[in-house]
Design a protein around this motif. Sequence first.
Motif, PDB file in Angstrom:
ATOM      1  N   MET A 108      97.493  27.313  84.401  1.00  0.00           N
ATOM      2  CA  MET A 108      96.598  26.765  85.405  1.00  0.00           C
ATOM      3  C   MET A 108      96.252  25.327  85.023  1.00  0.00           C
ATOM      4  N   GLY A 109      96.355  24.381  85.969  1.00  0.00           N
ATOM      5  CA  GLY A 109      96.075  22.976  85.712  1.00  0.00           C
ATOM      6  C   GLY A 109      94.588  22.676  85.653  1.00  0.00           C
ATOM      7  N   VAL A 110      94.287  21.453  85.230  1.00  0.00           N
ATOM      8  CA  VAL A 110      92.902  21.010  85.073  1.00  0.00           C
ATOM      9  C   VAL A 110      92.094  21.162  86.351  1.00  0.00           C
ATOM     10  N   ASN A 111      92.680  20.885  87.513  1.00  0.00           N
ATOM     11  CA  ASN A 111      91.924  20.870  88.764  1.00  0.00           C
ATOM     12  C   ASN A 111      92.089  22.134  89.601  1.00  0.00           C
ATOM     13  N   ASP A 112      92.859  23.107  89.126  1.00  0.00           N
ATOM     14  CA  ASP A 112      93.048  24.337  89.897  1.00  0.00           C
ATOM     15  C   ASP A 112      91.701  25.031  90.084  1.00  0.00           C
ATOM     16  N   SER A 113      91.454  25.528  91.250  1.00  0.00           N
ATOM     17  CA  SER A 113      90.260  26.300  91.600  1.00  0.00           C
ATOM     18  C   SER A 113      88.991  25.469  91.743  1.00  0.00           C
ATOM     19  N   LEU A 114      89.066  24.139  91.585  1.00  0.00           N
ATOM     20  CA  LEU A 114      87.893  23.307  91.833  1.00  0.00           C
ATOM     21  C   LEU A 114      87.777  23.091  93.334  1.00  0.00           C
ATOM     22  N   LEU A 115      86.571  22.850  93.786  1.00  0.00           N
ATOM     23  CA  LEU A 115      86.357  22.572  95.202  1.00  0.00           C
ATOM     24  C   LEU A 115      86.974  21.222  95.553  1.00  0.00           C
ATOM     25  N   LEU A 116      87.696  21.179  96.642  1.00  0.00           N
ATOM     26  CA  LEU A 116      88.355  19.941  97.058  1.00  0.00           C
ATOM     27  C   LEU A 116      87.702  19.400  98.326  1.00  0.00           C
ATOM     28  N   PRO A 117      87.720  18.082  98.501  1.00  0.00           N
ATOM     29  CA  PRO A 117      87.148  17.499  99.715  1.00  0.00           C
ATOM     30  C   PRO A 117      87.961  17.889 100.945  1.00  0.00           C
ATOM     31  N   VAL A 118      87.270  17.951 102.060  1.00  0.00           N
ATOM     32  CA  VAL A 118      87.917  18.204 103.344  1.00  0.00           C
ATOM     33  C   VAL A 118      87.755  16.926 104.162  1.00  0.00           C
ATOM     34  N   ALA A 119      88.876  16.310 104.490  1.00  0.00           N
ATOM     35  CA  ALA A 119      88.825  15.047 105.218  1.00  0.00           C
ATOM     36  C   ALA A 119      88.593  15.300 106.699  1.00  0.00           C
ATOM     37  N   ASP A 120      87.631  14.577 107.263  1.00  0.00           N
ATOM     38  CA  ASP A 120      87.453  14.596 108.712  1.00  0.00           C
ATOM     39  C   ASP A 120      88.160  13.368 109.282  1.00  0.00           C
ATOM     40  N   GLU A 121      88.114  13.204 110.577  1.00  0.00           N
ATOM     41  CA  GLU A 121      88.830  12.103 111.229  1.00  0.00           C
ATOM     42  C   GLU A 121      88.370  10.737 110.714  1.00  0.00           C
ATOM     43  N   ASP A 122      87.073  10.580 110.507  1.00  0.00           N
ATOM     44  CA  ASP A 122      86.551   9.287 110.060  1.00  0.00           C
ATOM     45  C   ASP A 122      86.905   8.999 108.608  1.00  0.00           C
ATOM     46  N   GLY A 123      86.888  10.028 107.769  1.00  0.00           N
ATOM     47  CA  GLY A 123      87.114   9.838 106.340  1.00  0.00           C
ATOM     48  C   GLY A 123      88.550   9.962 105.884  1.00  0.00           C
ATOM     49  N   ALA A 124      89.457  10.431 106.742  1.00  0.00           N
ATOM     50  CA  ALA A 124      90.849  10.649 106.342  1.00  0.00           C
ATOM     51  C   ALA A 124      91.495   9.406 105.714  1.00  0.00           C
ATOM     52  N   LEU A 150      77.239  28.313  87.391  1.00  0.00           N
ATOM     53  CA  LEU A 150      78.268  27.454  87.966  1.00  0.00           C
ATOM     54  C   LEU A 150      79.407  28.326  88.479  1.00  0.00           C
ATOM     55  N   LEU A 151      80.157  27.798  89.434  1.00  0.00           N
ATOM     56  CA  LEU A 151      81.363  28.491  89.876  1.00  0.00           C
ATOM     57  C   LEU A 151      82.294  28.633  88.668  1.00  0.00           C
ATOM     58  N   PRO A 152      83.091  29.701  88.607  1.00  0.00           N
ATOM     59  CA  PRO A 152      83.914  29.955  87.418  1.00  0.00           C
ATOM     60  C   PRO A 152      84.772  28.772  86.960  1.00  0.00           C
ATOM     61  N   ALA A 153      85.447  28.084  87.861  1.00  0.00           N
ATOM     62  CA  ALA A 153      86.310  26.971  87.454  1.00  0.00           C
ATOM     63  C   ALA A 153      85.510  25.836  86.815  1.00  0.00           C
ATOM     64  N   TYR A 154      84.262  25.682  87.227  1.00  0.00           N
ATOM     65  CA  TYR A 154      83.407  24.651  86.651  1.00  0.00           C
ATOM     66  C   TYR A 154      82.787  25.130  85.344  1.00  0.00           C
ATOM     67  N   ALA A 155      82.428  26.407  85.277  1.00  0.00           N
ATOM     68  CA  ALA A 155      81.833  26.978  84.065  1.00  0.00           C
ATOM     69  C   ALA A 155      82.794  26.843  82.889  1.00  0.00           C
ATOM     70  N   ALA A 211      82.279  23.343  81.505  1.00  0.00           N
ATOM     71  CA  ALA A 211      80.928  22.907  81.143  1.00  0.00           C
ATOM     72  C   ALA A 211      80.825  22.773  79.623  1.00  0.00           C
ATOM     73  N   PRO A 212      80.018  21.838  79.134  1.00  0.00           N
ATOM     74  CA  PRO A 212      79.251  20.870  79.921  1.00  0.00           C
ATOM     75  C   PRO A 212      80.124  19.682  80.350  1.00  0.00           C
ATOM     76  N   TYR A 213      79.850  19.175  81.534  1.00  0.00           N
ATOM     77  CA  TYR A 213      80.557  18.026  82.076  1.00  0.00           C
ATOM     78  C   TYR A 213      79.558  17.174  82.840  1.00  0.00           C
ATOM     79  N   ASN A 214      80.005  16.037  83.360  1.00  0.00           N
ATOM     80  CA  ASN A 214      79.117  15.124  84.082  1.00  0.00           C
ATOM     81  C   ASN A 214      79.465  15.080  85.565  1.00  0.00           C
ATOM     82  N   ALA A 215      78.473  14.793  86.357  1.00  0.00           N
ATOM     83  CA  ALA A 215      78.638  14.457  87.775  1.00  0.00           C
ATOM     84  C   ALA A 215      77.882  13.147  87.951  1.00  0.00           C
ATOM     85  N   VAL A 216      78.561  12.126  88.477  1.00  0.00           N
ATOM     86  CA  VAL A 216      77.984  10.782  88.495  1.00  0.00           C
ATOM     87  C   VAL A 216      77.934  10.192  89.893  1.00  0.00           C
TER      88      VAL A 216
END
Length: 153
Positions: free
Chosen positions: A1-17, A78-83, A86-91
Amino acid sequence: MGVNDSLLLPVADEDGAPFWEYAARGELRVQACASPACGALRFPPRPCCPHCGSFDSEWRAMSGRGRLWSYVIPHPPLLPAYAEQAPYNAVLVELAEAPHIRLAGNVVASAGAALNSVDLGRLRIGAPVRAVFCPAGADTDAGVTLVRWLLER
């Protein structure tokens, strides 16, 4: 499993795509009013300029440099993939060209590094950072590239 597997990903809308399309190419761009009388930068992206009301917009290249405006160290539960990381930063990073624009992310040691790859003692408000682009998830064909941050020396 990679570093980013199972993390929440952004959902692009029309304005942000376009933001995510540029990130996939390694470019940090911010939406701007295309009205010659205004030209204000704005984030998050939206259909109408909050300053002049124009519906004309463009995407301007940023340097990818900024400063840590704020950060937190998330704690359980925390969600399992984040747990697992942990510990990590959000900036929040204020952009050098537009300090009123703040982007959320994580400070990491390198583009593909885990969320916990930076010693939390190195973080400080005002620290200079630069953007790095990281393909997210096991399915990088999805085109989701995250903007993360490296501490500058």
